[in-house]
Design an enzyme around this catalytic site. Structure first.
Site, mmCIF file in Angstrom:
data_model
loop_
_atom_site.group_PDB
_atom_site.id
_atom_site.type_symbol
_atom_site.label_atom_id
_atom_site.label_comp_id
_atom_site.label_asym_id
_atom_site.label_seq_id
_atom_site.Cartn_x
_atom_site.Cartn_y
_atom_site.Cartn_z
ATOM 1 N N TYR A 290 -14.837 45.862 -77.970
ATOM 2 C CA TYR A 290 -15.482 45.212 -76.831
ATOM 3 C C TYR A 290 -14.473 45.145 -75.702
ATOM 4 C CZ TYR A 290 -19.133 43.440 -79.952
ATOM 5 O OH TYR A 290 -20.159 43.329 -80.833
ATOM 6 N N HIS A 298 -21.844 44.639 -74.154
ATOM 7 C CA HIS A 298 -22.046 45.287 -75.437
ATOM 8 C C HIS A 298 -20.769 46.040 -75.793
ATOM 9 C CE1 HIS A 298 -26.225 44.476 -76.035
ATOM 10 N NE2 HIS A 298 -26.460 44.756 -74.773
ATOM 11 N N LYS A 330 -23.422 54.014 -78.000
ATOM 12 C CA LYS A 330 -21.991 53.748 -78.074
ATOM 13 C C LYS A 330 -21.278 55.077 -78.261
ATOM 14 C CE LYS A 330 -22.746 49.262 -80.155
ATOM 15 N NZ LYS A 330 -23.251 48.742 -78.891
#
Lengths: 385, 267
Positions: A290, A298, A330
């Site tokens: 993070y 996110h 991601k």
């Protein structure tokens, strides 16, 4: 997240690690440095020396961690909260990540009193229910619209159609807003202390059943890198190191490619580069990175620590992981860790055994090298134009 | 039609290309059609064109069969496995200098008489299968499996192969159409009917190495509106691979248990 909310969050999560800095402790700051003004340089140097000489390094608060049944636990409520707020360590065992179980139970108990805090779990629940409602009313609406087009609609259904289309519109708007800016979060009280006496009593009655579970790497980081925890029964850093290693190596000699050491090297690597590292088990990887922490953004990256040669991941596993990570938008990072040779390792471990301060472990860990590779699932037909 | 009927009574020829790294590749479109229509065997079309490298929705011949599909066809006794190189060479001999056979082009004219160790195949080799020669070039299931297991790319052991085949067979006999599941990170994907008509709703995983795979698998499957199925066979796995009658073991029928995993709470 809205601007106002962000300010609240900044206040709560002002410290990235659970250590006390001299500047915070004494309320002093170094003077501003103007690169083109030599006097400011001198003044800066003087203040710098002053602070280092006259103000002793403040003691950071130490937290009590218990080692029970192969789990590192934090049971004290204040420590739990602080470890979460300063660096996002651990996971509440009855919550998604932040230990909010007690808060949530209390909120449920006094439902007639308006809830001041809405936990993240409740927001998710609310959103899911809203979505379910939206989907069902949209389906109904489409059915009625079809009837309308076919001309077999009754007057009663026309009314229904109008009402439904309004509901759907409202829900659609709401979904967009609450999805992005989370306007449904009720702001935390800035003081956080003005609880009335009734609530106080409730607080007393409810026993805290939740504890904060720390990962092995988190525990070792708090001990070895920050030295802010105290574990009854495990006195020295090297004892903790051995305890953690034995979780993976049952035979009493530790191998250089011990999973704990490799994981820790990666964890420390990313922590020291300023990332907030948390477990990535929900996406089947080792860590999530993070930028600041879960409440802010996110996670951007999923880190998979590659296993030593014999037990590499096969293509089925890689494909599955990459696909899951791709769908949650991601980036998949593979980290390879180079280990020292067994002889070198043995020698360094024996040095660690002689050393009480735990600093020799640093020399040992320095022998490990970390390198990263980004991996991306790419379908040529879908990615074109 | 009479030709087709005649062909239907014959077993399906499965050409085994390159016996060192055994791969069943079918170029005969009639055989591909029969496999799909009569037995529900899908295989994977792997042929593509250099001019059209991004063609990846519908590929062309050859059709590659998974090892389990080959074994299943064997168990149904509807196919013959043929060492295709040997077959072509024999055929060439039989034709005796008739170089019209376009399957067998020797690059070197001088060596035209020697047997080539490579194979050139067109989509449809256009001739009737010569059953006499096929009988001479038959490959047994045992030797196919031995070669499959000893090929350098293969990491499966015999007990694994047997237990995985039992799982495959169970699904096949339930009437599912089965295709490989690598794109969903599983071993197989099953369809309730022909994949051109139905969507799949399950991903099959034969075995798990670590618990992360259940998380990933469940999450992935739910994300693509499927569920994930883990299977367990009652067949005793721990057997020495030496002196094992592989064919017998493969054709036994253990009880199969299947568990499905779905992520709850996702919209």
């Amino acid at each position: 997240m809205g601007k106002r909310n962000n300010r609240q969050l900044n206040k709560i999560y002002s410290r990235p690690l659970p250590i006390t800095l001299t500047s915070q402790h004494y309320g002093i700051t170094l003077p501003t440095l103007y690169p083109h003004n030599p006097i400011s340089w001198i003044w800066f140097m003087i203040r710098y020396c002053q602070i280092n000489v006259f103000y002793p390094v403040p003691e950071s608060q130490t937290f009590e961690v218990h080692w029970e049944n192969g789990i590192f636990k934090v049971v004290d409520e204040e420590s739990m909260m602080k470890l979460w707020q300063m660096g996002f360590f651990g996971k509440g065992v009855l919550s998604r990540s932040e230990p909010t179980w007690k808060e949530r139970v209390l909120a449920r108990k006094k439902e007639n009193v308006e809830a001041k805090d809405v936990a993240m779990e409740d927001i998710t629940k609310m959103r899911r229910e809203e979505r379910k409602l939206f989907k069902s009313s949209r389906a109904q609406l489409q059915e009625l619209e079809l009837k309308d087009r076919q001309g077999i609609i009754t007057a009663e259904e026309v009314e229904q159609l109008k009402a439904l289309s309004e509901t759907v519109q409202v829900l659609r708007k709401k979904g967009r807003v609450s999805g992005r800016s989370k306007s449904s979060i009720v702001e935390r009280d800035s003081d956080g202390e003005d609880t009335d006496s009734e609530e106080e009593e409730d607080w007393e009655e409810l026993a805290q059943l939740e504890y904060l579970q720390l990962q092995l790497v988190e525990t070792f980081f708090l001990k070895f890198a920050l030295n802010v925890i105290n574990i009854p029964g495990i006195a020295s850093t090297f004892d903790l190191f051995k305890t953690c290693c034995y979780q993976y190596d049952n035979n009493q000699s530790i191998q250089p490619n011990n999973k704990f050491i490799i994981d820790y090297v990666v964890y420390h690597h990313f922590r020291s580069l300023g990332w907030c590292v948390r477990s990535g088990i929900k996406f089947g990887t080792d860590f999530l990175l993070y930028k600041r922490g879960p409440p802010f953004t996110h996670a951007e990256y999923c880190v998979l620590v590659m296993k030593p040669d014999e037990q590499e991941y096969d293509w089925f596993q890689m494909a599955a992981k990459a696909r899951v990570i791709g769908t949650v938008k991601k980036i998949f990072v593979l980290t390879y860790v180079g280990c020292p040779s067994p002889e070198e390792f043995k020698e360094l471990v024996s040095q660690c055994e002689k050393d009480d301060t735990g600093l020799a472990i640093g020399d040992l860990l320095q022998q490990y090298k970390v390198s990263e590779i980004l991996y991306r699932r790419w379908a040529p037909s879908r990615t074109r134009d | 039609m009479s030709e087709n009927e005649l062909a239907a009574s014959k077993p399906i020829v499965l050409p085994l290309i390159d016996s060192a790294n055994p791969e069943v590749l079918i170029f005969n479109t009639t055989a591909i059609r029969r496999l799909r229509d009569e037995y529900g065997i899908l295989g994977v079309l792997i042929g593509t064109l250099a001019q059209y490298p991004q063609q990846n929705v519908f590929l062309s011949v050859p059709l590659k069969l998974m090892v389990w599909e080959v074994i299943w066809l064997f168990e149904q006794d509807v196919c013959v496995l043929v060492d295709w190189l040997k077959y072509c060479n024999l055929k060439k001999d039989a034709m005796n200098g008739d170089y019209k056979n376009k399957n067998l082009i020797s690059l070197d004219k001088k060596k035209a008489d020697t047997k080539p160790d490579f194979l050139i195949t067109t989509n449809d080799y256009g001739e009737e299968d010569d059953w006499e020669l096929i009988d001479q070039c038959k490959v047994t299931l045992q030797s196919y499996i031995d070669k499959y297991l000893s090929s350098p790319n293969c990491k499966t052991t015999i007990p694994q192969l047997i237990s995985n085949y039992h799982k495959f067979k169970h699904l096949k006999n339930e009437g599912y159409f089965i295709s490989p599941g690598l794109k969903f990170g599983g071993d197989l994907v099953i369809y309730p009917g022909d994949p051109l008509r139905y969507h799949s709703y399950s991903i099959i995983k034969f075995d798990f190495v670590d618990i992360n795979e259940i998380i990933v698998g469940g999450r992935l499957a739910t994300g693509v509106k499927k569920n994930m199925i883990i299977m367990e066979s009652s067949h005793a796995k721990e057997q020495s691979s030496v002196g094992l009658d592989v064919a017998n073991e493969l054709f036994s029928d253990p009880t199969i248990t299947a568990y499905s995993i779905e992520w709850a709470g996702f919209g």
